[in-house]
Structures are given as structure tokens and as C-alpha cells.
Enzyme design. Structure first.
Site, PDB file in Angstrom:
ATOM      1  N   HIS A 186      53.019  12.981  12.233  1.00  0.00           N
ATOM      2  CA  HIS A 186      51.704  13.588  12.457  1.00  0.00           C
ATOM      3  C   HIS A 186      51.497  13.588  13.964  1.00  0.00           C
ATOM      4  O   HIS A 186      51.490  12.515  14.592  1.00  0.00           O
ATOM      5  CB  HIS A 186      50.592  12.757  11.835  1.00  0.00           C
ATOM      6  N   ASN A 195      45.955  13.681   3.672  1.00  0.00           N
ATOM      7  CA  ASN A 195      44.851  12.757   3.932  1.00  0.00           C
ATOM      8  C   ASN A 195      44.753  12.448   5.421  1.00  0.00           C
ATOM      9  O   ASN A 195      43.678  12.134   5.926  1.00  0.00           O
ATOM     10  CB  ASN A 195      45.039  11.482   3.119  1.00  0.00           C
ATOM     11  N   ALA A 218      47.414   6.593   6.911  1.00  0.00           N
ATOM     12  CA  ALA A 218      48.714   6.757   7.561  1.00  0.00           C
ATOM     13  C   ALA A 218      48.642   7.024   9.058  1.00  0.00           C
ATOM     14  O   ALA A 218      49.681   7.105   9.707  1.00  0.00           O
ATOM     15  CB  ALA A 218      49.459   7.909   6.880  1.00  0.00           C
TER      16      ALA A 218
HETATM   17  N1  NAD Z   1      44.676   7.985   3.383  1.00  0.00           N
HETATM   18  C1  NAD Z   1      45.984   8.211   3.478  1.00  0.00           C
HETATM   19  O1  NAD Z   1      46.568   8.236   4.567  1.00  0.00           O
HETATM   20  C2  NAD Z   1      46.782   8.431   2.225  1.00  0.00           C
HETATM   21  C3  NAD Z   1      48.172   8.495   2.291  1.00  0.00           C
HETATM   22  C4  NAD Z   1      48.881   8.678   1.111  1.00  0.00           C
HETATM   23  C5  NAD Z   1      48.222   8.835  -0.098  1.00  0.00           C
HETATM   24  N2  NAD Z   1      46.866   8.804  -0.114  1.00  0.00           N
HETATM   25  C6  NAD Z   1      46.128   8.984  -1.404  1.00  0.00           C
HETATM   26  O2  NAD Z   1      46.457   7.927  -2.260  1.00  0.00           O
HETATM   27  C7  NAD Z   1      46.725   8.438  -3.562  1.00  0.00           C
HETATM   28  C8  NAD Z   1      47.694   7.498  -4.281  1.00  0.00           C
HETATM   29  O3  NAD Z   1      48.939   7.491  -3.587  1.00  0.00           O
HETATM   30  P1  NAD Z   1      50.220   6.808  -4.236  1.00  0.00           P
HETATM   31  O4  NAD Z   1      51.343   7.080  -3.307  1.00  0.00           O
HETATM   32  O5  NAD Z   1      49.929   5.415  -4.648  1.00  0.00           O
HETATM   33  O6  NAD Z   1      50.385   7.720  -5.549  1.00  0.00           O
HETATM   34  P2  NAD Z   1      51.217   7.388  -6.864  1.00  0.00           P
HETATM   35  O7  NAD Z   1      51.389   8.702  -7.551  1.00  0.00           O
HETATM   36  O8  NAD Z   1      52.387   6.553  -6.557  1.00  0.00           O
HETATM   37  O9  NAD Z   1      50.197   6.485  -7.725  1.00  0.00           O
HETATM   38  C9  NAD Z   1      48.963   6.941  -8.201  1.00  0.00           C
HETATM   39  C10 NAD Z   1      48.729   6.247  -9.540  1.00  0.00           C
HETATM   40  O10 NAD Z   1      47.373   6.441  -9.928  1.00  0.00           O
HETATM   41  C11 NAD Z   1      47.340   6.726 -11.328  1.00  0.00           C
HETATM   42  N3  NAD Z   1      46.102   7.439 -11.627  1.00  0.00           N
HETATM   43  C12 NAD Z   1      45.779   8.708 -11.368  1.00  0.00           C
HETATM   44  N4  NAD Z   1      44.512   8.960 -11.760  1.00  0.00           N
HETATM   45  C13 NAD Z   1      44.035   7.813 -12.273  1.00  0.00           C
HETATM   46  C14 NAD Z   1      42.783   7.429 -12.829  1.00  0.00           C
HETATM   47  N5  NAD Z   1      41.783   8.295 -12.947  1.00  0.00           N
HETATM   48  N6  NAD Z   1      42.629   6.160 -13.237  1.00  0.00           N
HETATM   49  C15 NAD Z   1      43.644   5.265 -13.104  1.00  0.00           C
HETATM   50  N7  NAD Z   1      44.857   5.566 -12.592  1.00  0.00           N
HETATM   51  C16 NAD Z   1      45.041   6.819 -12.177  1.00  0.00           C
HETATM   52  C17 NAD Z   1      48.613   7.532 -11.576  1.00  0.00           C
HETATM   53  O11 NAD Z   1      48.983   7.480 -12.927  1.00  0.00           O
HETATM   54  C18 NAD Z   1      49.599   6.804 -10.675  1.00  0.00           C
HETATM   55  O12 NAD Z   1      50.209   5.726 -11.324  1.00  0.00           O
HETATM   56  C19 NAD Z   1      47.290   9.850  -3.303  1.00  0.00           C
HETATM   57  O13 NAD Z   1      47.049  10.697  -4.411  1.00  0.00           O
HETATM   58  C20 NAD Z   1      46.527  10.292  -2.088  1.00  0.00           C
HETATM   59  O14 NAD Z   1      45.340  10.995  -2.462  1.00  0.00           O
HETATM   60  C21 NAD Z   1      46.151   8.593   0.988  1.00  0.00           C
END
Ligand code: NAD
Length: 266
Positions: free
Chosen positions: A217, A187, A118
Site C-alpha cells: 500500500h 480496508n 494493515a
Molecule cells: N482493517 C483491515 O486492514 C483489514 C484487513 C484484512 C481484513 N479485514 C476484514 O476482516 C474480515 C475478516 O478477515 P479474515 O482474513 O479473518 O477472513 P476469513 O475469511 O479468514 O474469516 C472470516 C470468518 O468469519 C466468518 N463469518 C462471516 N460472517 C459471519 C457472521 N455473520 N457471524 C459469524 N462468523 C461469520 C466466516 O465463516 C469466516 O470463518 C475481512 O472480511 C475484512 O472485511 C480488515
């Protein structure tokens, strides 16, 4: 040098980030990549590829994209890398755990890649850290109150956050702690800590603001190299307000850079 063959990609997690990444890879919007399957906790419907297990993914993929959360990285990171499969991580805050970070950086032969997600300015921050280091690095993250409530918070703080009528400072501390206390929301702080290679000296401030239509941010760094200030104001994802809408596109950009399908800005 052109990529020799198609990179077979699998996605772990089919939520706000994973669904968009899967759709674009399947539609051929990442030259040189094909979508082989999706690892999901829930049954998939209308997905652009079939549901596969991790074991199947290790057989049929060259690269897995983690879009599932910190726990998934803890559970599967080393297995993926040890199987010789590359891993592109979105839940980079998990690396605030030194043990996990050491384990994943030592694992292989698969390669570990982290998306910038992000935020931006990480290239310059990283260049400056190589040159001289910084006297001070801070990141102030402001989000809608609901997306900042955490299970470890006491009831009084949750109540204060939920009833805030204006900006409310919720937390201040080092990135090493912040990224683990707000696993789905900080993150960006982890990205800054990784860019300057210092989890302890980066100070994170978290602010809840009921008027924050955009997630912001503000990254500030100063030292012998100069003074930097980056202000990022992202529209939250419609599917998940904790996640900024741009993140899947950052992941796609990372994927493209890894595959090396196009030259250009690194
Ligand atoms: N780097 C960044 O800037 C940034 C920004 C936002 C989110 N993120 C990370 O990305 C992750 C996902 O974000 P999102 O918005 O898509 O979340 P989300 O909740 O919309 O989707 C996550 C999905 O992963 C599934 N899941 C969880 N554990 C699992 C596993 N072990 N195996 C398979 N599926 C699994 C969940 O059921 C859910 O459907 C967040 O938890 C966060 O850690 C990173």
C-alpha cells in the site's frame, strides 16, 4: 487511571484474524481482557473458548471484536451498540456506505472503535487533515491477482487479471466506491479515507501483480501541511492471502488501547 475491571471480550468470526485474536486474548496476552466466547457460522474445533450466539454475547461481553466481514457489520453492528456493548471493527470498508456509517455512529450506548488494520501513518494523516486538509490523497494497493477477483467483474477482466504476467492496473476510483467494490481487500483505503475524513477525495488505485509476494500500500498525501508518503509492504496471512498477516496484531493493539491497560504510543 487504571482499568477498573476485566473487559469481557467476544469475537465475531473465527477465520485468519479472529482465530489469532482469540488465541492471544485467551492466553492472557492482552492485560485486562478475558475471552468469553466466539460467534462463528461454522462449528468450532480446537478453539480457545466456546461457541456462543450473538444474544449470549450481548449478555456476557463488554466488547465484541468483528472479524467476520462487511456483511456481519451490516447485520449486527447496530444491535451490538444498542445493547450497550462496545464494538471493535476490522471490516471498516463497510463504513463507505454513508447510511450504515451514520447509523453506527449514532447508535449507542456501546462505543464504536475501528482498527487501523494493515496500514500505518494514519495518525499523521489525521493530524494533517485537522490542520489544513489536503489537495491530494491517493493510495495504491498491489496484491496477488487471485485475491483481487470480484463477483461483479466481467469475464474478460477476470481473465485478464488471472493471466497477467506483470503488474496490471485493475481499478481507479474514489475510496467511497473502492471499499465496497473490493470488500475484503480494500480496508486499507477505507482507513485512509477515515483518517482524512473524506471518502470522495481519496483516490484508490488497485494493481494486480503476479510477482507481488508482499501486499503493498503506497499512501501519498500533499497539501499546505506538507507532503507525506508511506509505503507499507505486508506479508499476506498464511490462512487468507487477502488479509495481511499483521492485521490480527493490529486488532490486539487496538484492543489494548481501548482497554487502557498500558500507556504508551497512541
Ligand atoms: N482493517 C483491515 O486492514 C483489514 C484487513 C484484512 C481484513 N479485514 C476484514 O476482516 C474480515 C475478516 O478477515 P479474515 O482474513 O479473518 O477472513 P476469513 O475469511 O479468514 O474469516 C472470516 C470468518 O468469519 C466468518 N463469518 C462471516 N460472517 C459471519 C457472521 N455473520 N457471524 C459469524 N462468523 C461469520 C466466516 O465463516 C469466516 O470463518 C475481512 O472480511 C475484512 O472485511 C480488515
Amino acid at each position: 487511571m487504571k482499568p477498573a475491571q476485566t473487559c469481557r471480550v467476544g469475537i465475531i468470526g473465527y477465520g485468519a484474524i479472529g482465530a489469532r485474536v482469540a488465541a492471544d486474548v485467551a492466553a492472557g496476552r492482552v492485560p485486562g481482557a478475558s475471552l468469553e466466547g466466539i460467534i462463528s457460522r461454522r462449528p468450532l474445533s480446537g478453539a480457545p473458548a466456546g461457541q456462543i450466539t450473538l444474544e449470549q454475547a450481548l449478555e456476557c461481553c463488554d466488547l465484541l471484536v468483528e472479524c467476520a466481514g462487511q456483511e456481519a457489520l451490516v447485520d449486527h453492528g447496530e444491535v451490538v451498540l444498542s445493547a450497550g456493548v462496545d464494538l471493535l471493527v476490522t471490516s471498516i470498508g463497510a463504513l463507505a456506505d454513508r447510511g450504515l456509517s451514520k447509523q453506527l455512529h449514532a447508535a449507542g450506548p456501546g462505543r464504536l472503535f475501528l482498527t487501523s488494520g494493515a496500514v500505518g501513518g494514519l495518525d499523521l494523516l489525521s493530524s494533517g487533515a485537522r490542520m489544513e486538509g489536503y489537495d491530494r490523497v491517493t493510495i495504491t494497493t498491489t496484491k496477488l491477482p487471485g485475491s483481487l477477483v470480484q463477483p461483479w467483474m466481467e469475464d474478460a477482466l477476470v481473465e485478464q487479471i488471472q493471466s497477467a504476467r506483470g503488474p496490471l492496473d485493475v481499478y481507479q476510483g474514489p475510496a467511497a466506491e473502492a471499499a465496497l467494490l473490493f470488500p475484503k481487500s480494500l480496508n486499507a483505503a477505507a482507513a485512509v479515507a477515515i483518517a482524512v475524513n473524506d471518502w470522495d477525495s481519496v483516490t484508490v488505485r488497485v494493481r494486480a501483480d503476479p510477482g507481488a509476494e508482499l501486499t503493498s500500500h503506497v499512501i501519498e498525501a500533499s497539501g499546505n501541511v506538507g507532503e507525506y508518503r508511506f509505503e507499507i509492504r505486508n506479508k499476506p496471512s498464511e490462512e487468507n492471502p487477502r488479509t495481511s498477516g499483521v492485521v490480527p496484531f493490529a486488532v490486539l493493539r487496538s484492543l489494548e488501547a481501548i482497554i487502557g491497560a498500558r500507556g504508551g504510543l497512541m
